[in-house]
Motif scaffolding. Structure first.
Motif, short mmCIF file in Angstrom:
data_model
loop_
_atom_site.label_atom_id
_atom_site.label_comp_id
_atom_site.label_asym_id
_atom_site.label_seq_id
_atom_site.Cartn_x
_atom_site.Cartn_y
_atom_site.Cartn_z
N CYS A 148 46.86 39.21 38.06
CA CYS A 148 45.50 39.21 38.59
C CYS A 148 45.51 39.39 40.10
O CYS A 148 44.72 40.17 40.65
N THR A 149 46.40 38.71 40.78
CA THR A 149 46.52 38.84 42.23
C THR A 149 46.92 40.26 42.62
O THR A 149 46.38 40.83 43.57
N SER A 170 43.89 42.51 42.23
CA SER A 170 42.95 42.26 43.32
C SER A 170 43.43 42.91 44.61
O SER A 170 42.65 43.54 45.33
N MET A 225 39.06 35.85 40.45
CA MET A 225 40.48 35.62 40.14
C MET A 225 40.62 34.82 38.84
O MET A 225 41.41 33.89 38.73
N THR A 226 39.86 35.26 37.83
CA THR A 226 39.84 34.58 36.54
C THR A 226 40.40 35.49 35.46
O THR A 226 40.00 36.65 35.35
N ASP A 271 48.42 35.02 36.40
CA ASP A 271 47.82 34.89 37.74
C ASP A 271 48.42 35.90 38.71
O ASP A 271 47.70 36.47 39.54
N ILE A 326 38.47 40.18 39.04
CA ILE A 326 39.17 40.06 40.32
C ILE A 326 38.28 39.49 41.43
O ILE A 326 38.78 39.15 42.49
#
Length: 118
Positions: free
Chosen positions: A47-48, A51, A27-28, A44, A24
């Motif tokens: 992941c967002t 985070s 952001m991978t 994605d 995070i």
């Protein structure tokens, strides 16, 4: 950690549709396994979300989050020791989540020990 490890994790929990490891801080998406082929944009978004959850001031000291709704539950487990990695699992409605956070923690610890060569 291999993709097979993610497949084994998913097979342990009926209704686990997606499991993903993300960094995070960058952001991978580091790895993932899913019941169906998902577009990168779906990963994605997960992941967002991870985070956002763990970056919030209110989440300091929190290492596990469950987001539930009518389409199921998403579980986020943050790695220990300040490592910016999060394991995310997406589960179908009604899935039994008993032991999910513990299994996710164990998988993260495996990845952590492999990274430092233990």
């Amino acid at each position: 950690m291999t993709n097979d490890d993610f497949g084994k994790f998913r097979s342990r929990f009926a209704g686990c549709e997606v499991v993903m490891l993300a960094d995070i801080s960058t952001m991978t998406i580091l790895a993932s396994d899913s019941a169906i082929k998902l577009g990168q944009e779906h990963l994605d978004r997960l992941c967002t979300a991870a985070s956002t959850i763990f970056a919030a001031e209110a989440s300091k000291g929190i290492s596990v989050a469950f987001l539930t709704g009518p389409t199921g539950c998403t579980v986020f487990v943050r790695a220990n020791h300040g490592v910016p990695e999060v394991l995310c699992g997406v589960f179908a409605p009604g899935a039994d989540l008993s032991g999910v956070s513990e299994a996710a923690r164990a998988l993260l610890e495996t990845a952590d020990s492999e990274a430092v060569g233990e």
